[in-house]
Design an enzyme around this catalytic site. Structure first.
Site, short mmCIF file in Angstrom:
data_model
loop_
_atom_site.label_atom_id
_atom_site.label_comp_id
_atom_site.label_asym_id
_atom_site.label_seq_id
_atom_site.Cartn_x
_atom_site.Cartn_y
_atom_site.Cartn_z
N GLY A 148 -52.11 -48.53 -37.14
CA GLY A 148 -50.75 -48.23 -36.69
C GLY A 148 -50.65 -46.82 -36.14
O GLY A 148 -51.54 -45.98 -36.33
N CYS A 149 -49.54 -46.55 -35.48
CA CYS A 149 -49.36 -45.24 -34.84
C CYS A 149 -49.15 -44.13 -35.87
O CYS A 149 -49.87 -43.12 -35.86
CB CYS A 149 -48.20 -45.30 -33.85
SG CYS A 149 -46.66 -45.98 -34.52
N TYR A 150 -48.20 -44.29 -36.77
CA TYR A 150 -48.00 -43.28 -37.81
C TYR A 150 -49.25 -43.09 -38.67
O TYR A 150 -49.64 -41.94 -38.96
CB TYR A 150 -46.82 -43.66 -38.71
CG TYR A 150 -45.45 -43.36 -38.16
CD1 TYR A 150 -45.09 -42.08 -37.75
CD2 TYR A 150 -44.47 -44.35 -38.08
CE1 TYR A 150 -43.82 -41.79 -37.27
CE2 TYR A 150 -43.20 -44.09 -37.61
CZ TYR A 150 -42.88 -42.81 -37.21
OH TYR A 150 -41.60 -42.54 -36.75
#
Length: 344
Positions: A148-150
């Site tokens: 994921g990005c975070y």
């Protein structure tokens, strides 16, 4: 390699189109959609006018596996869990950009994502790969769960100190901020202009679905405590900044911590550690595969501050997926990704 993209009309899919169109070893042969089959992508994205002659096709796993060697699934969570196994059983390699195969515990996935999890054997089959940590697991595999990005920004920021057991258990706090493109194209009250402009919002307080993903990876590196992780929406289109705080028990100087990060990331093609006293901004990594990191240490409190920035659509999604595809296929992992950030 003949590649196809499911979810080409989403923001992550559009970035995959931009990257793969210029890739020297991958050729886009098919674009798939669940709602716009028969139309050309330029009808959804006018900036792509004249660039992709193939029309959007319906999702048919058997046909897709015959046409392509590798499929990128740039879909919302809940779709890949059913589609990826069908593609894999038909003989096609898959890189999944959704969250459906990142968390290995089915009960945790269902708790945090509020969706039915994929069968356990496929959860285990998927190789979770943040390349800087996991590249040795990827080569020759057929099924990759893209981070994921975070979690990408957070884990890269914390990994060196976690690996060295420098952070006191229970002390890690992560303050994360993202541009609105992370919410996708679906209309919502929170993302309309009059709500977002000149505003700053905290959301999913203690409930963000990326929490178990971050804890899973940090746990594998040696940090066993739960984290405090809060997300905020800021009035910009793209970019993520995670500001992380942790307490250090060992006697250490700021320079020694900086040297640790230089040691860990000095040879990494897509992680750039800033000089002491300099902290990165989101604009400095826009439209690139870079993660930039700055570090500071306060001896008065024994607390370290790490700032990590990425483009959420790129290192947080599309370009990282291509980096993983390169490794999977035995190519130089920088292939097709050696472009600088756009600025200003």
């Amino acid at each position: 390699m003949k590649v196809g993209i499911v979810g080409a009309t989403g923001y992550g899919g559009a970035e995959l189109l931009r990257i793969l169109d210029a890739h020297p070893k991958f050729t886009i042969v098919s674009l798939y959609t669940s709602s716009q089959e028969g139309n050309n992508i330029e009808g959804h994205y006018p900036h792509l006018t004249g660039l992709f002659p193939q029309n959007l096709e319906e999702i048919d796993p058997a046909k897709m596996a015959k046409e392509t060697d590798l499929i990128f699934l740039a879909t919302p969570s809940g779709i890949s869990s059913k589609l990826a196994p069908e593609l894999l059983e038909s003989g096609c390699a898959v890189i999944d950009l959704s969250g459906d195969f990142r968390i290995k515990d089915r009960k945790k996935y269902e708790k945090w994502y509020k969706k039915e999890a994929a069968p356990q054997n496929w959860m285990e089959e998927a190789v979770y790969s943040l390349p800087e940590l996991d590249r040795k697991k990827v080569k020759g595999k057929k099924f990759i769960a893209n981070p994921g990005c975070y979690p990408t920004a957070t884990i890269l920021g914390l990994a060196p100190m976690v690996k060295e057991r420098l952070l006191k258990e229970g002390s890690v706090i992560i303050d994360a901020k993202s541009g609105v493109s992370g919410a996708g194209q679906s209309a919502s009250f929170a993302t309309i202009y009059s709500e977002l402009n000149e505003n700053l919002k905290v959301y999913k307080v203690n409930q963000h679905q990326h929490i178990p993903e971050i804890e899973q990876v940090l746990g594998s590196l040696g940090y066993e405590s739960p984290i405090t992780f809060q997300t905020h929406l800021v009035p910009m289109t793209r970019g993520i900044m995670t500001t992380m705080y942790g307490t250090i028990d060992a006697p250490v100087t700021e320079k020694e911590l900086w040297e640790l990060y230089q040691q860990y990331y000095g040879n990494e093609p897509f992680v750039r550690v800033r000089d002491l006293g300099i902290f990165p901004t989101t604009k400095e990594v826009a439209a690139s595969n870079y993660c930039d990191i700055g570090i500071g240490f306060d001896p008065r409190t024994s607390r370290v501050t790490i700032v990590s920035v990425i483009d959420n659509l790129m290192k947080g999604a599309a370009s990282q997926a291509v980096q993983n595809a390169n490794i999977m296929c035995g190519l130089d992992e920088t292939l097709g990704l050696q472009f600088s950030p756009i600025y200003p």
